[in-house]
Design an enzyme around this catalytic site. Sequence first.
Site, short mmCIF file in Angstrom:
data_model
loop_
_atom_site.label_atom_id
_atom_site.label_comp_id
_atom_site.label_asym_id
_atom_site.label_seq_id
_atom_site.Cartn_x
_atom_site.Cartn_y
_atom_site.Cartn_z
CD GLN A 194 -39.00 67.62 107.05
OE1 GLN A 194 -38.83 68.70 106.48
NE2 GLN A 194 -40.07 66.88 106.86
CB SER A 240 -33.83 65.65 83.29
OG SER A 240 -33.03 64.66 82.69
CD GLN A 262 -33.60 62.62 79.93
OE1 GLN A 262 -33.37 63.15 81.00
NE2 GLN A 262 -33.67 61.30 79.79
CG HIS A 265 -37.18 63.20 83.93
ND1 HIS A 265 -37.18 62.34 85.00
CD2 HIS A 265 -36.25 62.74 83.07
CE1 HIS A 265 -36.29 61.38 84.80
NE2 HIS A 265 -35.72 61.60 83.63
CD GLU A 330 -29.15 65.40 83.44
OE1 GLU A 330 -29.24 64.73 84.47
OE2 GLU A 330 -30.12 66.00 82.91
CG HIS A 331 -28.79 62.74 79.90
ND1 HIS A 331 -29.85 63.40 80.52
CD2 HIS A 331 -28.33 61.85 80.81
CE1 HIS A 331 -30.01 62.91 81.74
NE2 HIS A 331 -29.10 61.97 81.94
CG ASP A 364 -31.97 57.90 82.97
OD1 ASP A 364 -31.01 58.63 83.28
OD2 ASP A 364 -33.00 58.32 82.43
CD GLU A 418 3.99 84.98 100.63
OE1 GLU A 418 3.68 84.44 101.71
OE2 GLU A 418 3.69 84.51 99.53
CG HIS A 423 5.19 81.43 107.29
ND1 HIS A 423 4.38 82.13 108.14
CD2 HIS A 423 4.38 80.55 106.62
CE1 HIS A 423 3.12 81.70 108.00
NE2 HIS A 423 3.10 80.75 107.09
#
Length: 433
Positions: A194, A240, A262, A265, A330-331, A364, A418, A423
Site C-alpha cells: 500500500q 545479500s 552477510q 541477514h 554484491e560485495h 554498510d 525508411e 520526416h
Amino acid sequence: MIDISQLNYSSADFWQQLTHLLAWEGVSDAAVTETVRNILADVKKRGDAAVVEYSCRFDRLNVSTMAELEIPLNRAQAALNNIPVVQRQALEQAAERVRRYHEHQKQDSWQYTEADGTVLGQQVTPLDRAGLYVPGGKAAYPSSVLMNALPAKVAGVKELIMVVPTPDGEVNELVLAAAAIAGVDRIFAVGGAQAVAALAYGTETIPQVDKIVGPGNIFVATAKGMVFGTVGIDMIAGPSEILVICDGKTDPDWIAMDLFSQAEHDEDAQSILVSPDADFLRRVSESIEKLLPTMERQEIITTSLNSRGALIQVADLDEAIEVANFIAAEHLELSVDDPAEMAKKIRHAGAIFMGRYTPEALGDYCAGPNHVLPTSRTARFSSPLGVYDFQKRSSLIQVSAEGAQPLGKIASVLARGESLTAHARSAEYRLKS
C-alpha cells in the site's frame, strides 16, 4: 552443525555446481502476486481510504485518517535530539562521509559548438520528487535511510517522501533520527504494498513520486516491480551476498566473521570464500565452528551457510578472479597482498573491498560509497545506487542554418530509405536549394 559446501575449480562439474549454488528464485508466488495486484488497484482507486484500511489491517493500527499516519518532522528532530549522544555522533559522522562521497558523483550539464554554429549537449536535472521505502518495526535500518536519502539530496531532488511501517505503533527512533539528519521532507507511517502504491499513484495526502527506492519484503519488492513504468525504481534486490578472495595470509577468524556478516541477514543470504590455499580453507572452517556459538543469530547463520555458502579451492589467484567475475557478487572482498592490482581485473562486482583491513561491514555503514548494490549476478549489468539515479539527462540540439544543410540531406536520404516521407520533407524544407 555447519555443513558448508566445498567446491574445487579442478572438478569436471565445477561450473555446474557453482551455477546451482548461485541460483536463487526471487519471483513471487501466485498468492503474493494476486494480493499485491489487488492492493495496488485499490489504492489507485480509493487513495487515502485504502491506505488507512490496509495499514490498520496489516500493521494493527487504530487510525481513521491519513493525517494520523503522517509523522511530523519535529517528531524526527526530537528523535535525533533524544537518542544517545554516541548514536547521534555515529549517524552524523556516517552521513557526512556518505554525503561527501556522493558529491563526487554529481553530473553537470555540458555542451559544445561545432564549426558551423550547431550546438549539441546534455542538460542534467534532478528528479522533482522521490519516494524512500524504509523497513520498520524490529527490522530497522537507519543506515539505509542515509544511503537512499543522501544521494537524492546531493542530486538536488526537491522533495523526498519517506514511508516506514510502524507495526503495532512501534516507531524506531534511530530511523527517525536518520531521516532528520538526511533532510527527508515528509514521513508517513505506512508500509507494504500500500505504501508503494501510494508513492506510485499518489493519494489525496501522499504525493506521487518520480522514483521509489529502498528495500522491503517480498510484498514490497513485488509491488515495486509492478509499478515500474508508472514510476522509476532503484532495483529488485535479492538476498545479500559476500564473496571473499583470500591468499591465505589473513587471520581466519577475520574471514569467518566477514562471512557471518552477510549470513546473519537472513537464511537466503550467501557467503562464499575462494582461496588457493587448501589449509587456509580448513582453518577458516575451524574458525566458523569455533565462532558460531558466540553469534546472536546463530541459527540464521547456520541455515545460510549450509544452504547457500561455499568454500572454493582454486589453483591460483587468476582462477579466483575468473570465479569472481562469474559470480558478480554484491560485495567482493580482496583480502590479498596487492588488492589494487587485483581490482583492475574485476569486471563484475557491486562494491570491491580492498585489503585485509576493509571488512564489508564498513561499507554498510560509514565508508562512504553506497550500500544499495546489485545482487543475484546483476552486477554484470548494473551499478550501486548513486546520485546519477536521481538525475535525468535531456539531449540539447540547436542546429544552425548552415548546419541544417548537410544534416538535412543526410536525414532526407535515411528517412526516404525508411519510407517516412514526412520526416524527409521536414528536413528538406530547411535546405536552401
